[in-house]
Enzyme design. Structure first.
Site, PDB file in Angstrom:
ATOM      1  N   CYS A 240       0.639   7.175   7.243  1.00 11.99           N
ATOM      2  CA  CYS A 240       0.738   7.259   8.601  1.00 11.99           C
ATOM      3  C   CYS A 240      -0.277   8.434   8.911  1.00 11.99           C
ATOM      4  CB  CYS A 240       1.997   7.859   9.015  1.00 11.99           C
ATOM      5  SG  CYS A 240       2.543   9.331   8.200  1.00 11.99           S
ATOM      6  N   GLY A 241      -0.070   9.173   9.844  1.00 10.06           N
ATOM      7  CA  GLY A 241      -1.068  10.007  10.204  1.00 10.06           C
ATOM      8  C   GLY A 241      -1.224  11.351   9.290  1.00 10.06           C
TER       9      GLY A 241
END
Length: 289
Positions: A240-241
């Site tokens: 993800c981030g």
């Protein structure tokens, strides 16, 4: 709990009935991105589930790296969990404000560190408040406990391992960032990062797994994952981030009985900030015929 719901998710009704049991630990793991304009610590002080312990994912982390909320060493984690009165044998229920956003990361973290009975509260604190359930403003006091870690490092992917996965295609890559960030149609929220995704990755935005803060049914989770081009019979690495919402995909996979999965802890904060990692822009690569 319905057979169509994840065994790792508990209802507000169940939790309210269990509050106060000596082996139960409730953790407020709320975390927000700047764009969400919410303050997790302030919300906890203003009212939390009775007995809930504030678990700050930025504090109980590896502070030797510039990457955000990176997984801490097992010893440091055990020390901090013990200070909060948590042992690996407790029943641990994790919640966040939104419902299924930041809580799966702490669910994953405790499981990776050796705790067995870890659950996520369906609906989160927002759902709890909407139903008029009890709140308190005082922080609980638990006697210190001993958390004995049993760290499963095989479930955590480092940068060198991620490079190998990308180059070899040995694992499917599921990316929990928004479709716009994945395709480089939207900028990254953190400065100094390239836009796009890892070669071969599939887009599975974290928001598609829940409705109003409640995890979707098992058939819906299965359909969502398969529609993104992920084969549930093969291994998966989630990303993800910054390593938090990747755990939402992990929760969905584990709920479906898929256990051959790992989480890339550095995620895009690490991959996208480097100049020597391959990046692709545009939508996911179609399957080869």
């Amino acid at each position: 709990m319905s057979e169509t719901k994840s065994r790792f998710v508990v209802s507000a009704d169940w939790l309210q009935a269990e509050l106060g049991k000596p082996d139960l630990r409730v953790l407020d793991a709320s975390f927000y991105l700047p764009a969400q304009k919410r303050d997790a610590d302030a919300e906890y002080a203003a009212g939390h589930i009775p007995g809930a312990i504030r678990f700050d994912q930025d504090k109980i982390a590896d502070h030797s790296t510039s990457l955000p909320h990176t997984i801490p060493s097992p010893d440091y984690f055990a020390t901090e969990a013990g200070k909060l009165g948590i042992s690996e044998n407790d029943r641990i229920v994790v919640y966040d404000g939104i419902g299924v956003f930041a809580s799966p990361r702490v669910w994953w973290l405790f499981r990776v560190m050796g705790a067995k009975n870890v659950f996520v509260l369906d609906g989160g604190l927002d759902g709890w408040k909407a139903e008029g359930r009890p709140l308190e403003t005082t922080a609980p006091s638990h006697a210190p406990a001993t958390f004995t870690p049993n760290f499963d490092e095989s479930r955590v992917v480092t940068l060198p391992a991620m490079r190998d996965i990308v180059s070899s295609g040995a694992m499917q890559i599921a990316d929990a960032r928004s479709a716009g960030r994945f395709a480089a149609a939207e900028p990254e929220p953190r400065p100094g990062m390239r836009s796009g995704h890892m070669p071969g990755a599939r887009s599975l935005p974290s928001g598609v797994f829940a409705n109003q803060g409640r995890l979707k049914s098992l058939p819906e989770l299965k359909q969502t994952i398969e529609d993104a081009g992920i084969d549930l019979s093969k291994p998966v690495v989630t990303s993800c981030g910054s390593g938090i919402t990747a755990a939402i995909i992990t929760l969905a996979l584990e709920s479906l009985g898929h256990h051959d999965n790992k989480l890339y802890d550095g995620s895009w904060s690490e991959w996208g900030s480097r100049e020597d990692t391959p990046v692709v822009t545009g939508p996911p690569t179609p399957d080869k015929a």
